[in-house]
Enzyme design. Structure first.
Site, PDB file in Angstrom:
ATOM      1  N   ASP A  57       1.171  -0.542  -0.237  1.00  0.00           N
ATOM      2  CA  ASP A  57      -0.195  -0.087  -0.040  1.00  0.00           C
ATOM      3  C   ASP A  57       0.383   1.173  -0.119  1.00  0.00           C
ATOM      4  OD1 ASP A  57       1.025  -0.387   3.171  1.00  0.00           O
ATOM      5  OD2 ASP A  57      -0.639   0.019   3.790  1.00  0.00           O
ATOM      6  N   TYR A  81       0.235   5.571  14.505  1.00  0.00           N
ATOM      7  CA  TYR A  81       1.844   5.809  14.735  1.00  0.00           C
ATOM      8  C   TYR A  81       1.890   6.900  14.942  1.00  0.00           C
ATOM      9  CZ  TYR A  81       2.537   2.488  10.121  1.00  0.00           C
ATOM     10  OH  TYR A  81       2.794   1.340   9.765  1.00  0.00           O
ATOM     11  N   LYS A 114      -1.786  -2.741  13.963  1.00  0.00           N
ATOM     12  CA  LYS A 114      -0.375  -2.220  13.307  1.00  0.00           C
ATOM     13  C   LYS A 114       0.655  -0.646  14.125  1.00  0.00           C
ATOM     14  CE  LYS A 114       1.676  -1.389   9.583  1.00  0.00           C
ATOM     15  NZ  LYS A 114       1.545  -1.220   8.222  1.00  0.00           N
TER      16      LYS A 114
HETATM   17  O1  LIG Z   1       2.068  -1.737   6.618  1.00  0.00           O
HETATM   18  C1  LIG Z   1       3.249  -1.029   6.795  1.00  0.00           C
HETATM   19  C2  LIG Z   1       3.121   0.237   5.517  1.00  0.00           C
HETATM   20  O2  LIG Z   1       1.738   0.658   5.541  1.00  0.00           O
HETATM   21  C3  LIG Z   1       4.319  -1.715   6.801  1.00  0.00           C
HETATM   22  O3  LIG Z   1       5.962  -1.895   5.906  1.00  0.00           O
HETATM   23  P1  LIG Z   1       6.749  -1.606   6.029  1.00  0.00           P
HETATM   24  O4  LIG Z   1       7.183  -3.416   5.885  1.00  0.00           O
HETATM   25  O5  LIG Z   1       7.372  -1.205   4.275  1.00  0.00           O
HETATM   26  O6  LIG Z   1       7.685  -0.864   6.734  1.00  0.00           O
END
Ligand SMILES: O=C(CO)COP(=O)(O)O
Length: 279
Positions: free
Chosen positions: A32, A150, A183
């Site tokens: 994504d 995040y 996440k």
């Molecule tokens: O969910 C992600 C990007 O939306 C995580 O991807 P990465 O492993 O590239 O950090």
């Protein structure tokens, strides 16, 4: 009332596709990144990348609607689909904006939606309001919702993005808003990440990020987060830029679901890559 009962069952059915193993672990992959971070190597050959990922047997692949529509049909019924509903942009890193909705996810046959959210900035209230709305929309139709959250707003600088306090705050905010799988950033060691997991009453997974320089480090990080009690991972860049994507996906799956040690995983990966080279 009936609709509520049906949607609860719908969520269980879909979650059962995403997390089919008794261990409760989730091994997601994602492609994504193009709008958010640019059309990097691996995403410029998106059809081939999805094929290589799917061949390794992940629990799901996350993508935006146009890519799902154009590239995902061959994997219907084979790999669960997670539809990404938001994105940040290459010129605008501190805000996820909505670009699709839950109805579109239903139309595309998605097994879950995922939405980004940035906390720690002046726009945090709007970001959380958006997350709350999408969580409500998903709940109405029994759609599991994943949140990539995040601590990265304008009040957070550099390494603060990875501190236990900030990561816990972000992940907990998503859990408070009804997210089924959160996440977030890895704090860098299993002891501190266990503290995050302990304070967040929903499934917690990590992003891969760019900190690991070697595949051994990547396997170690994966082993450590599972040992810290996390539900799993959603990995992107390191995986789709690895020289043998399918071999790495198969190996990570064994670490996450079969308890392989880093040593065993390294040996398995070498073996799989050698077999491929002999083909
Ligand atoms: O969910 C992600 C990007 O939306 C995580 O991807 P990465 O492993 O590239 O950090």
């Amino acid at each position: 009332m009936k609709r509520g009962l049906f949607s609860m069952l719908g969520k269980e059915v879909r979650l059962g596709r995403l997390i089919p193993n008794a261990d409760g672990h989730y091994f997601g992959l994602t492609v994504d990144h193009a709008i958010a971070r640019g059309v990097m190597p691996g995403l410029d050959t998106i059809g081939a990348t999805i094929a290589k990922m799917a061949a390794g047997g992940p629990n799901a692949i996350t993508m935006h609607k146009g890519i799902a529509e154009k590239c995902f049909a061959p994997y219907a019924g084979k790999v669960p689909l997670v539809l990404k509903l938001t994105t940040f942009g290459v010129y605008h890193f501190e805000e996820d904006v909505q670009v699709a909705d839950v109805d579109e996810a239903v139309c595309l046959g998605a097994d879950a939606v995922s939405t980004g959210c940035i906390v720690g900035g002046d726009n945090q209230d709007q970001q959380l309001a958006q997350l709350g709305r999408l969580s409500r929309d998903a709940a109405k139709v029994g759609m599991p919702i994943i949140c990539h959250i995040y601590p990265r707003g304008n009040h957070i600088t550099g390494a603060e993005q990875y501190s236990v306090e900030n990561v816990t705050y972000a992940a907990r905010a998503a859990a408070e808003l009804g997210i089924d799988l959160v996440k977030t950033n890895y704090t860098g060691d299993p002891e501190s990440f266990a503290r995050v997991v302990q304070a967040v009453p929903t499934r917690v997974a990590i992003a891969g990020g760019t900190k690991c320089k070697t595949v051994r480090d990547y396997l170690q990080m994966t082993r450590d987060v599972i040992d810290a009690g996390a539900a799993g991972v959603t990995y992107g860049r390191f995986v789709f830029q690895y020289r043998d994507v399918t071999a790495l996906v198969k190996t990570l799956g064994q670490v996450i679901h079969k308890g392989l040690s880093v040593k065993e995983a390294t040996e398995l990966l070498e073996q799989l890559e050698q077999n491929k080279n002999k083909e």
